[in-house]
Design a protein around this motif. Structure first.
Motif, PDB file in Angstrom:
ATOM      1  N   GLU A 232       4.176   8.188  -3.768  1.00  0.00           N
ATOM      2  CA  GLU A 232       3.324   9.363  -3.132  1.00  0.00           C
ATOM      3  C   GLU A 232       2.256   9.819  -3.947  1.00  0.00           C
ATOM      4  OE1 GLU A 232       6.107  12.064  -2.393  1.00  0.00           O
ATOM      5  OE2 GLU A 232       7.064  11.087  -0.473  1.00  0.00           O
ATOM      6  N   SER A 233       1.244  10.191  -3.559  1.00  0.00           N
ATOM      7  CA  SER A 233       0.271  10.612  -4.696  1.00  0.00           C
ATOM      8  C   SER A 233      -1.051  11.293  -4.058  1.00  0.00           C
ATOM      9  CB  SER A 233      -0.572   9.452  -5.328  1.00  0.00           C
ATOM     10  OG  SER A 233      -1.681   9.759  -6.234  1.00  0.00           O
ATOM     11  N   ASN A 234      -1.542  12.183  -4.679  1.00  0.00           N
ATOM     12  CA  ASN A 234      -2.864  12.969  -3.914  1.00  0.00           C
ATOM     13  C   ASN A 234      -4.204  12.247  -4.534  1.00  0.00           C
ATOM     14  OD1 ASN A 234      -2.845  13.865  -6.475  1.00  0.00           O
ATOM     15  ND2 ASN A 234      -3.019  16.051  -6.052  1.00  0.00           N
ATOM     16  N   LEU A 235      -3.912  11.075  -5.112  1.00  0.00           N
ATOM     17  CA  LEU A 235      -5.124  10.293  -5.731  1.00  0.00           C
ATOM     18  C   LEU A 235      -5.541   9.564  -4.461  1.00  0.00           C
ATOM     19  CD1 LEU A 235      -3.774   9.312  -9.329  1.00  0.00           C
ATOM     20  CD2 LEU A 235      -5.910  10.832  -8.694  1.00  0.00           C
ATOM     21  N   THR A 236      -6.537   9.002  -4.517  1.00  0.00           N
ATOM     22  CA  THR A 236      -7.350   7.936  -3.421  1.00  0.00           C
ATOM     23  C   THR A 236      -6.893   6.540  -3.776  1.00  0.00           C
ATOM     24  OG1 THR A 236      -9.129   9.364  -2.805  1.00  0.00           O
ATOM     25  CG2 THR A 236      -9.094   7.299  -2.005  1.00  0.00           C
ATOM     26  N   ARG A 237      -6.243   5.949  -2.699  1.00  0.00           N
ATOM     27  CA  ARG A 237      -5.865   4.656  -2.967  1.00  0.00           C
ATOM     28  C   ARG A 237      -6.710   3.606  -2.505  1.00  0.00           C
ATOM     29  NH1 ARG A 237      -1.582   1.604  -3.664  1.00  0.00           N
ATOM     30  NH2 ARG A 237       0.154   3.481  -3.661  1.00  0.00           N
ATOM     31  N   GLU A 238      -7.231   2.670  -3.460  1.00  0.00           N
ATOM     32  CA  GLU A 238      -8.362   1.504  -3.463  1.00  0.00           C
ATOM     33  C   GLU A 238      -7.502   0.294  -3.798  1.00  0.00           C
ATOM     34  OE1 GLU A 238     -11.801   2.398  -5.366  1.00  0.00           O
ATOM     35  OE2 GLU A 238     -12.562   4.293  -4.275  1.00  0.00           O
ATOM     36  N   GLY A 239      -7.051  -0.413  -2.821  1.00  0.00           N
ATOM     37  CA  GLY A 239      -6.092  -1.363  -2.876  1.00  0.00           C
ATOM     38  C   GLY A 239      -4.854  -1.015  -3.992  1.00  0.00           C
TER      39      GLY A 239
ATOM     40  N   LYS B 105       0.869  -1.138   0.142  1.00  0.00           N
ATOM     41  CA  LYS B 105      -0.096  -0.107   0.077  1.00  0.00           C
ATOM     42  C   LYS B 105       1.007   1.083   0.000  1.00  0.00           C
ATOM     43  CE  LYS B 105      -4.039  -2.194   2.143  1.00  0.00           C
ATOM     44  NZ  LYS B 105      -5.128  -2.043   3.288  1.00  0.00           N
ATOM     45  N   GLY B 106       1.533   1.345  -0.978  1.00  0.00           N
ATOM     46  CA  GLY B 106       2.542   2.689  -1.288  1.00  0.00           C
ATOM     47  C   GLY B 106       3.852   2.256  -0.728  1.00  0.00           C
ATOM     48  N   PHE B 107       4.153   1.228  -0.325  1.00  0.00           N
ATOM     49  CA  PHE B 107       5.353   1.035  -0.130  1.00  0.00           C
ATOM     50  C   PHE B 107       5.693  -0.508  -0.577  1.00  0.00           C
ATOM     51  CE2 PHE B 107       9.097  -0.527   2.429  1.00  0.00           C
ATOM     52  CZ  PHE B 107      10.103   0.239   2.121  1.00  0.00           C
ATOM     53  N   TYR B 108       6.724  -0.750  -1.247  1.00  0.00           N
ATOM     54  CA  TYR B 108       7.256  -2.096  -1.851  1.00  0.00           C
ATOM     55  C   TYR B 108       8.647  -2.440  -1.451  1.00  0.00           C
ATOM     56  CZ  TYR B 108       2.815  -1.257  -4.440  1.00  0.00           C
ATOM     57  OH  TYR B 108       1.484  -1.010  -4.790  1.00  0.00           O
ATOM     58  N   SER B 109       9.210  -3.694  -1.191  1.00  0.00           N
ATOM     59  CA  SER B 109      10.430  -3.952  -1.159  1.00  0.00           C
ATOM     60  C   SER B 109      10.725  -5.236  -1.654  1.00  0.00           C
ATOM     61  CB  SER B 109      10.853  -3.890   0.419  1.00  0.00           C
ATOM     62  OG  SER B 109      10.296  -4.728   1.154  1.00  0.00           O
ATOM     63  N   ARG B 110      12.027  -5.566  -2.167  1.00  0.00           N
ATOM     64  CA  ARG B 110      12.497  -7.010  -2.254  1.00  0.00           C
ATOM     65  C   ARG B 110      13.984  -7.183  -1.988  1.00  0.00           C
ATOM     66  NH1 ARG B 110      10.341  -8.970  -7.399  1.00  0.00           N
ATOM     67  NH2 ARG B 110       8.831  -9.958  -5.979  1.00  0.00           N
ATOM     68  N   ARG B 111      14.319  -8.083  -1.248  1.00  0.00           N
ATOM     69  CA  ARG B 111      15.689  -8.486  -1.059  1.00  0.00           C
ATOM     70  C   ARG B 111      16.255  -9.600  -1.572  1.00  0.00           C
ATOM     71  NH1 ARG B 111      19.484  -6.814   2.789  1.00  0.00           N
ATOM     72  NH2 ARG B 111      17.894  -5.427   3.952  1.00  0.00           N
ATOM     73  N   VAL B 112      17.398  -9.507  -2.209  1.00  0.00           N
ATOM     74  CA  VAL B 112      17.851 -10.739  -2.697  1.00  0.00           C
ATOM     75  C   VAL B 112      19.362 -10.779  -2.077  1.00  0.00           C
ATOM     76  CG1 VAL B 112      18.682 -11.922  -4.614  1.00  0.00           C
ATOM     77  CG2 VAL B 112      16.737 -10.844  -4.775  1.00  0.00           C
TER      78      VAL B 112
ATOM     79  N   ASN C 133      -5.181   0.361  -6.649  1.00  0.00           N
ATOM     80  CA  ASN C 133      -5.520   1.524  -7.721  1.00  0.00           C
ATOM     81  C   ASN C 133      -5.709   2.867  -7.056  1.00  0.00           C
ATOM     82  OD1 ASN C 133      -6.079  -0.574  -9.556  1.00  0.00           O
ATOM     83  ND2 ASN C 133      -8.161  -0.999  -8.898  1.00  0.00           N
ATOM     84  N   LEU C 134      -5.229   3.702  -7.723  1.00  0.00           N
ATOM     85  CA  LEU C 134      -5.274   5.087  -7.466  1.00  0.00           C
ATOM     86  C   LEU C 134      -6.560   5.820  -8.121  1.00  0.00           C
ATOM     87  CD1 LEU C 134      -1.691   6.089  -7.642  1.00  0.00           C
ATOM     88  CD2 LEU C 134      -2.913   5.269  -5.584  1.00  0.00           C
TER      89      LEU C 134
END
Length: 618
Positions: free
Chosen positions: A144-151, A127-134, A153-154
């Motif tokens: 970051e966005s001023n759109l509304t997050r729905e799952g 939900k707005g932050f993702y990570s991956r470690r190898v 989707n923005l």
């Protein structure tokens, strides 16, 4: 049409409307695709009007019926940002619904390309932050966005009053930790076009070349280093970076310094069959993605080439001649010594050879079907390429003459002359040099552009004959010298290395023509490339194009490509007959018209060539 944004190891590929609809489209940074399938949907559905772009910014314009205007602006500056501005051009309220969708895979570029059987990753939940470690390599993405997050989707729904506007944004902010973060610097390059031709169209090609170079420059802790090309090769390649830096020596010498230092830091130290590392060997490519840097794939770095090492030594020598920077050469003396020892070790068996590995061939023509015999069949290994032996001679000669190493200079010059003698005995087959010697020691009587590189190295005793052979109609097309003669059985004007035309290949040949005193032929060759550049989209020279006399593109050719962009400047060097000797010398071809700014041993010079030549020191 694809739109490309690029800056300091980051690039974004979209269509003209700004959507990431193609398989390879997305936002990438240092061999990681952070975002893909980003699509903007607006209701009422807008109609696309047009678009404009630079390498840092892309703007798409849409009409919303007769009532509104949508402006979609994309920028690349460390992060990838989108801004949507909607203007109400009507006299009544305008209701608009926005849906912005995307995937955030944080996948290695090799996964996106399906290389070595690797599969694309699925989008990660978040939900707005993702990570991956190898291993120790971590990649993160914050949105970051001023759109509304729905799952994932923005969305936004808004009513805009007459004469008013509404604005929305989405910003993708990547993060990198691990080895790559300690290599990349933040300072970009500032380049000014050093060439003026008097032709608006040709000047535009040079301006575009400068923009290409800025877009493909990686700022490192060692200095600026050219990346190879977009979209598949946005990383440092040994051969590509060295040749690009060689072409730019009179104009932007900082690239050579950065390239020499970066590749010294990853020069081979041990024997590793998987990555093909050997002591003293200069890498083929240096991928900065998670899979390479964690050792999951053998590209962090990969050493599978036989020409980068002698070219590295040659660049060091030419850099010293042009800049007089003895301090850097002294700093790199251990690395240059190791590289020359690698060359000498390979030459103990007569020539530098290779057998296929991850790469089917290990010279600049590295596609699997590039090196063929007279019947068009793959050459029997181990293979000794014609141009690589020339590079080795060039490297030994410069290392001896300029005392670049800790080795006995006289010994190096003796080894260079012995190589020259046996080379001309074994590779000369009548009126041209063979493409290669195969595993039986037999010369492959195939007419190719490879022999043109010999003119620059000094190894060819038959330089004049080579020049004449390259300008026969089967080799010289309207737009440059073909990689393979049109009379060869393997010839195909659309194949990567079997009949297409590569600008950098032609630029190396032109520099060699000038070095043997044939600036007239260098000028003829350059004029064909210049005309091609003027006809290309954006006046941008791609990686390659077809060998037909008609100008026809080759699918999936990388563009922009660093050594193609820098080729324009190398062609100017060749036409001017410009050399770094005890003094800056200029011996131009007849009928040239250039105003050129160059740097020689720390001093800037203005060269005016127009029915004569005038060199103005500072």
């Amino acid at each position: 049409m694809r739109v490309t944004l690029s800056n300091n190891g980051a690039f974004a590929l979209t269509d003209e409307e700004g959507n990431m609809t193609d398989r390879y489209y997305g936002f990438y940074l240092l061999d990681t695709r952070f975002v893909r399938k980003a699509v903007l949907r607006v209701k009422p559905e807008p109609e696309f009007i047009g678009a404009s772009s630079t390498f840092r910014e892309g703007i798409s314009y849409f009409s919303i019926g007769d009532e509104g205007i949508l402006v979609r602006k994309r920028t690349l500056d460390g992060s990838y940002s989108e801004e949507f501005l909607i203007y109400n051009a009507s006299e009544r309220p305008l209701s608009v619904a926005i849906l912005y969708t995307y995937e955030a895979p944080i996948e290695d570029i090799f996964q996106g390309r399906g290389f070595m059987g690797l599969k694309e990753e699925v989008a990660l939940p978040g939900k707005g932050f993702y990570s991956r470690r190898v291993g120790t390599e971590e990649r993160t993405l914050r949105i970051e966005s001023n759109l509304t997050r729905e799952g994932e989707n923005l969305r936004a729904r808004i009513e805009i009053s007459p004469g008013e506007k509404a604005g929305f944004f989405v910003r993708f902010i990547p993060g990198i930790s691990g080895r790559a973060s300690g290599i990349v610097g933040e300072k970009g390059v500032s380049l000014q076009n050093p060439v003026s031709t008097g032709s608006v169209a040709l000047d535009g090609a040079f301006e575009r070349a400068v923009e290409n170079l800025k877009a493909l420059t990686l700022s490192t802790v060692y200095g600026p280093v050219p990346l190879a090309g977009l979209p598949y090769f946005a990383c440092p390649f040994g051969r590509d970076a060295i040749i690009t830096s060689l072409f730019l020596l009179p104009y932007y010498p900082g690239y050579a310094g950065g390239t020499l230092k970066l590749f010294a830091s990853i020069q081979g130290r041990k024997n590793d069959p998987e990555s093909e590392e050997e002591p003293g060997k200069i890498p083929h490519e240096f991928r900065l993605g998670q899979l390479a840097q964690s050792g999951k794939v053998p590209f962090g770095p990969y050493y599978g080439t036989v020409d980068a090492t002698p070219l590295y030594v040659a660049l060091a020598g030419e850099y010293l001649r042009w800049t007089g920077d003895e301090k850097l050469i002294e700093e790199l003396r251990p690395n240059i010594t190791m590289a020359v020892k690698w060359i000498l070790e390979k030459l103990r068996d007569g020539y530098i050879t290779y057998v296929p590995g991850i790469l089917g061939n290990k010279g600049w023509k590295d596609s699997r079907d590039a090196i063929v015999d007279e019947d068009g069949n793959p050459a029997k290994p181990p293979i000794a390429l014609v141009e690589v032996q020339g590079y080795a001679y060039w490297a030994l000669k410069l290392a001896g003459e300029l005392e670049l190493t800790d080795l006995d200079p006289k010994m190096l010059l003796r080894e260079a002359e012995k190589l020259k003698k046996r080379f001309n005995r074994d590779f000369w087959v009548g009126n041209y040099y063979a493409l290669a010697l195969n595993g039986d020691g037999r010369a492959l009587r195939v007419v190719s552009s490879n022999m043109g590189h010999l003119l620059l190295t000094g190894v060819a005793e038959h330089g004049r004959e080579v020049a004449e052979r390259l300008f026969k109609p089967d080799m010289l097309s309207t737009h440059g010298i073909r990689t393979l003669s049109s009379k060869e059985k393997a010839y195909n004007p659309f194949r990567y290395h079997r009949g297409s035309v590569w600008p950098h290949d032609n630029a190396l040949i032109a520099l060699g023509l000038a070095r043997i005193g044939r600036t007239d032929l260098a000028k003829e060759l350059a004029e064909g490339i210049f005309e091609t550049a003027k006809l290309m989209p954006w006046r941008e020279l791609p990686e390659l194009y077809s060998g037909l006399n008609d100008l026809v593109p080759v699918p999936r050719a990388n563009s922009p490509q660093a050594w193609s962009a820098s080729s324009l400047f190398a062609l100017v060097t060749a036409i001017l007959g410009m050399e770094a000797e005890d003094e800056l010398t200029v011996r131009p071809a007849e009928g040239v018209n250039f105003l050129v700014r160059v740097t020689f041993r720390g001093r800037k010079y203005m060269i005016r060539a127009n029915r004569g030549v005038e060199v103005e020191p500072p």
